[in-house]
Write a protein that holds these residues in place. Structure first.
Motif, PDB file in Angstrom:
ATOM      1  N   GLN A 113       0.841  -1.206   0.000  1.00 14.59           N
ATOM      2  CA  GLN A 113       0.000   0.000   0.000  1.00 14.59           C
ATOM      3  C   GLN A 113       0.872   1.251   0.000  1.00 14.59           C
ATOM      4  OE1 GLN A 113      -2.600  -0.363   3.401  1.00 14.59           O
ATOM      5  NE2 GLN A 113      -3.799  -2.023   2.500  1.00 14.59           N
ATOM      6  N   GLU A 114       1.932   1.217   0.787  1.00 12.48           N
ATOM      7  CA  GLU A 114       2.832   2.365   0.876  1.00 12.48           C
ATOM      8  C   GLU A 114       3.516   2.660  -0.456  1.00 12.48           C
ATOM      9  OE1 GLU A 114       6.325   3.278   4.048  1.00 12.48           O
ATOM     10  OE2 GLU A 114       6.662   1.583   2.705  1.00 12.48           O
ATOM     11  N   GLN A 115       3.864   1.603  -1.183  1.00 11.13           N
ATOM     12  CA  GLN A 115       4.569   1.766  -2.450  1.00 11.13           C
ATOM     13  C   GLN A 115       3.626   1.987  -3.631  1.00 11.13           C
ATOM     14  OE1 GLN A 115       7.980   1.899  -2.462  1.00 11.13           O
ATOM     15  NE2 GLN A 115       7.854   1.660  -0.234  1.00 11.13           N
ATOM     16  N   GLY A 116       2.300   2.029  -3.376  1.00 10.24           N
ATOM     17  CA  GLY A 116       1.351   2.383  -4.416  1.00 10.24           C
ATOM     18  C   GLY A 116       0.779   1.232  -5.210  1.00 10.24           C
ATOM     19  N   TYR A 117       0.886  -0.010  -4.723  1.00  5.57           N
ATOM     20  CA  TYR A 117       0.310  -1.154  -5.425  1.00  5.57           C
ATOM     21  C   TYR A 117      -1.207  -1.198  -5.202  1.00  5.57           C
ATOM     22  CZ  TYR A 117       4.999  -3.139  -6.111  1.00  5.57           C
ATOM     23  OH  TYR A 117       6.306  -3.368  -6.491  1.00  5.57           O
ATOM     24  N   SER A 118      -1.937  -1.762  -6.170  1.00  2.00           N
ATOM     25  CA  SER A 118      -3.392  -1.924  -6.039  1.00  2.00           C
ATOM     26  C   SER A 118      -3.709  -2.980  -4.982  1.00  2.00           C
ATOM     27  CB  SER A 118      -4.004  -2.338  -7.380  1.00  2.00           C
ATOM     28  OG  SER A 118      -3.759  -1.353  -8.368  1.00  2.00           O
ATOM     29  N   GLY A 119      -4.957  -2.942  -4.466  1.00  5.09           N
ATOM     30  CA  GLY A 119      -5.343  -3.824  -3.377  1.00  5.09           C
ATOM     31  C   GLY A 119      -5.286  -5.300  -3.726  1.00  5.09           C
ATOM     32  N   TRP A 120      -5.490  -5.665  -5.013  1.00  4.83           N
ATOM     33  CA  TRP A 120      -5.515  -7.076  -5.359  1.00  4.83           C
ATOM     34  C   TRP A 120      -4.132  -7.713  -5.345  1.00  4.83           C
ATOM     35  CZ3 TRP A 120      -2.743  -8.267  -9.758  1.00  4.83           C
ATOM     36  CH2 TRP A 120      -2.537  -7.240 -10.682  1.00  4.83           C
ATOM     37  N   TRP A 121      -3.072  -6.898  -5.162  1.00  2.08           N
ATOM     38  CA  TRP A 121      -1.730  -7.453  -5.044  1.00  2.08           C
ATOM     39  C   TRP A 121      -1.525  -8.151  -3.700  1.00  2.08           C
ATOM     40  CZ3 TRP A 121       2.408  -7.922  -8.343  1.00  2.08           C
ATOM     41  CH2 TRP A 121       2.308  -7.273  -9.570  1.00  2.08           C
ATOM     42  N   ALA A 122      -2.260  -7.729  -2.657  1.00  2.92           N
ATOM     43  CA  ALA A 122      -2.013  -8.260  -1.310  1.00  2.92           C
ATOM     44  C   ALA A 122      -2.141  -9.793  -1.233  1.00  2.92           C
ATOM     45  CB  ALA A 122      -2.933  -7.581  -0.301  1.00  2.92           C
ATOM     46  N   PRO A 123      -3.225 -10.414  -1.757  1.00  4.08           N
ATOM     47  CA  PRO A 123      -3.284 -11.885  -1.702  1.00  4.08           C
ATOM     48  C   PRO A 123      -2.161 -12.561  -2.475  1.00  4.08           C
ATOM     49  CG  PRO A 123      -5.446 -10.960  -2.194  1.00  4.08           C
ATOM     50  CD  PRO A 123      -4.465  -9.841  -2.319  1.00  4.08           C
ATOM     51  N   LEU A 124      -1.577 -11.860  -3.463  1.00  3.34           N
ATOM     52  CA  LEU A 124      -0.501 -12.455  -4.243  1.00  3.34           C
ATOM     53  C   LEU A 124       0.779 -12.620  -3.422  1.00  3.34           C
ATOM     54  CD1 LEU A 124      -0.960 -10.780  -7.745  1.00  3.34           C
ATOM     55  CD2 LEU A 124      -1.777 -13.002  -6.933  1.00  3.34           C
TER      56      LEU A 124
ATOM     57  N   TYR B  69      -9.395 -15.591  -5.588  1.00  4.40           N
ATOM     58  CA  TYR B  69      -9.780 -14.461  -4.743  1.00  4.40           C
ATOM     59  C   TYR B  69      -9.202 -13.159  -5.285  1.00  4.40           C
ATOM     60  CZ  TYR B  69     -10.149 -11.551  -0.536  1.00  4.40           C
ATOM     61  OH  TYR B  69     -10.428 -10.538   0.344  1.00  4.40           O
ATOM     62  N   SER B  70      -7.951 -13.164  -5.739  1.00  7.97           N
ATOM     63  CA  SER B  70      -7.353 -11.962  -6.322  1.00  7.97           C
ATOM     64  C   SER B  70      -8.104 -11.524  -7.569  1.00  7.97           C
ATOM     65  CB  SER B  70      -5.881 -12.214  -6.662  1.00  7.97           C
ATOM     66  OG  SER B  70      -5.107 -12.378  -5.498  1.00  7.97           O
ATOM     67  N   ALA B  71      -8.516 -12.501  -8.391  1.00  9.85           N
ATOM     68  CA  ALA B  71      -9.286 -12.163  -9.596  1.00  9.85           C
ATOM     69  C   ALA B  71     -10.633 -11.551  -9.236  1.00  9.85           C
ATOM     70  CB  ALA B  71      -9.487 -13.419 -10.442  1.00  9.85           C
ATOM     71  N   LEU B  72     -11.297 -12.095  -8.219  1.00  5.38           N
ATOM     72  CA  LEU B  72     -12.588 -11.549  -7.794  1.00  5.38           C
ATOM     73  C   LEU B  72     -12.439 -10.137  -7.250  1.00  5.38           C
ATOM     74  CD1 LEU B  72     -14.128 -14.695  -6.047  1.00  5.38           C
ATOM     75  CD2 LEU B  72     -14.643 -13.815  -8.330  1.00  5.38           C
ATOM     76  N   LEU B  73     -11.341  -9.877  -6.527  1.00 10.58           N
ATOM     77  CA  LEU B  73     -11.089  -8.524  -6.053  1.00 10.58           C
ATOM     78  C   LEU B  73     -10.825  -7.570  -7.209  1.00 10.58           C
ATOM     79  CD1 LEU B  73      -8.843  -8.960  -2.862  1.00 10.58           C
ATOM     80  CD2 LEU B  73     -11.281  -8.444  -2.976  1.00 10.58           C
ATOM     81  N   ALA B  74     -10.057  -8.034  -8.196  1.00 11.81           N
ATOM     82  CA  ALA B  74      -9.767  -7.187  -9.355  1.00 11.81           C
ATOM     83  C   ALA B  74     -11.043  -6.856 -10.127  1.00 11.81           C
ATOM     84  CB  ALA B  74      -8.753  -7.882 -10.267  1.00 11.81           C
ATOM     85  N   TRP B  75     -12.017  -7.779 -10.102  1.00 11.73           N
ATOM     86  CA  TRP B  75     -13.306  -7.539 -10.763  1.00 11.73           C
ATOM     87  C   TRP B  75     -14.269  -6.776  -9.853  1.00 11.73           C
ATOM     88  CZ3 TRP B  75     -13.607 -13.386 -12.326  1.00 11.73           C
ATOM     89  CH2 TRP B  75     -12.737 -13.598 -13.391  1.00 11.73           C
ATOM     90  N   GLU B  76     -13.822  -6.435  -8.645  1.00 11.48           N
ATOM     91  CA  GLU B  76     -14.593  -5.641  -7.677  1.00 11.48           C
ATOM     92  C   GLU B  76     -15.904  -6.323  -7.295  1.00 11.48           C
ATOM     93  OE1 GLU B  76     -15.002  -1.730  -9.289  1.00 11.48           O
ATOM     94  OE2 GLU B  76     -12.862  -1.288  -9.136  1.00 11.48           O
TER      95      GLU B  76
END
Length: 405
Positions: A31-42, A372-379
């Motif tokens: 989050q600090e480095q500016g990545y999108s939220g769906w990166w976290a599960p990765l 789960y990451s794909a579902l987050l990316a699809w909001e």
């Protein structure tokens, strides 16, 4: 229990504590480095990948070397993963290296359990180990959240880099927090050196056949074909995948439904872990290997709790449900793990059976985290995600419940 077993518990606790704190720090770092939220599960995906890729190697390596020394070396490799993150390695690569160490650590850890206690004490030994794992999760995520709050609230909230002015280090607000994690990995490596098995087992030389996928698939089919081993493997595989997604779903629920920060969401994960610890302790005293199937209905409880969570927006209502979900997981997985270890020892070497178990469980984790990451990316909203998450749990226990009669 012999003294070496308690060293194993303490070493596992310290290593798991650092793993879970590192995961929370990694999410904040993204989050600090500016990545999108769906990166976290990765991050968890990268950490788990080695469990699958090295499945044919991990068990043979655990059986080829003294397990305590192998575990100490893997803790030092985890430390190197944290260090490389601070030098500018991509976060996924750093977590992949840490996961590689964990993948080789796990068969040695569980193999030592089967060598340290007699069969009649395997459920209790697994409960001890499960409690240490859960405590490390509970306190590790709390430690990660606490370290973030400490760094941000101590006047050190500006971007810092090791060796100011150097281009070798990544600027981050939580520099010292990563240093604490490195220290804990070092302590765990020292504790590992005190682990001595009660039963001495002959080391099996590392051979090409021992690490071939063809040999591993034969062992995999062998354990799946075992009536009791196949049942416990079926249950633990699907439940591990669901549990991995639950770790990140709780963080999302905390931020979207309860308007909590990442640090406060980490404390909610600790509530789940506390429930697992309670369930594991009760399972140790109420369940034996011969009646492990009685734990299966707890999977239905867990499947019912998850979608309910998505409908709740009040923290006081959420806390008992989180506690119940953890309790159900502990009551279900401790007997199933003990049964699986017992059957694995009957049909193959301990390191190989643990590697087969790890491969199946972590392949499930990879598939479900990717989904789960794909579902987050699809909001997708949280409720459909939780409903989908409950399906593997139903598939895990319903076929075996029908066979009980």
């Amino acid at each position: 229990m012999p003294k070496g077993f308690y060293y194993l518990i303490l070493a596992q606790f310290a290593s798991g504590l650092a793993d879970n704190a590192f995961m929370i720090l990694g999410v904040f770092f993204l989050q600090e480095q500016g990545y999108s939220g769906w990166w976290a599960p990765l991050l968890k995906f990268a950490f788990t990948l080695s469990y699958v890729v090295l499945a044919s190697v991990a068990g043979s390596v655990a059986d080829a070397f003294p397990k305590s020394r192998l575990m100490a070396a893997m803790n030092l490799l985890k430390l190197a993963g944290v260090f490389l993150l601070l030098t500018g390695f991509h976060p996924l690569l750093s977590f992949a290296l840490t996961g590689l160490a964990a993948a080789l650590y796990a068969p040695a850890k569980y193999g030592l359990v089967s060598e340290a206690v007699p069969t009649r004490l395997l459920v209790k030994a697994n409960a001890w180990l499960e409690v240490s794992v859960v405590l490390s999760v509970m306190l590790g995520v709390a430690l990660g959240g606490g370290l973030i709050q400490w760094q941000l609230g101590s006047g050190q909230g500006s971007i810092q880099a090791l060796g100011e002015g150097s281009t070798w280090w990544v600027g981050t607000q939580i520099r010292d927090a990563f240093g604490v994690v490195c220290c804990i990995y070092g302590v765990s490596a020292l504790l590992n050196m005190g682990v001595t098995p009660m039963k001495s087992r002959r080391l099996h030389p590392l051979t090409w056949r021992g690490i071939q996928w063809s040999a591993f698939w034969q062992q995999n089919r062998q354990l799946w074909a075992d009536p009791l081993g196949g049942m416990s493997l079926h249950v633990t595989t699907l439940c591990w995948g669901a549990g991995a997604v639950l770790q990140f779903a709780v963080l999302r629920w905390a931020q979207s439904n309860a308007d909590l920060s990442l640090q406060q969401g980490a404390y909610l994960q600790a509530v789940v872990a506390l429930g697992v610890m309670g369930g594991a302790t009760m399972a140790a005293y109420r369940t034996r290997i011969f009646n492990a199937r009685r734990a299966l209905p707890w999977g239905l409880v867990l499947a019912a709790v998850l979608p309910t969570m998505a409908l709740i927006h009040s923290l006081p209502w959420a806390l008992p449900l989180l506690l119940l979900s953890g309790w159900a997981g502990g009551m279900l997985l401790v007997p199933m793990n003990a049964l699986l270890q017992h059957r694995g020892l009957k049909v193959m070497n301990p390191g190989q059976s643990i590697a087969v178990q790890g491969f199946n469980e972590n392949l499930s984790v990879l598939v479900m985290l990717g989904l789960y990451s794909a579902l987050l990316a699809w909001e997708l909203p949280l409720l459909p995600i939780m409903l989908l998450l409950s399906l593997p749990l139903l598939c895990a226990v319903l076929p075996w419940l029908r066979r009980r009669a």
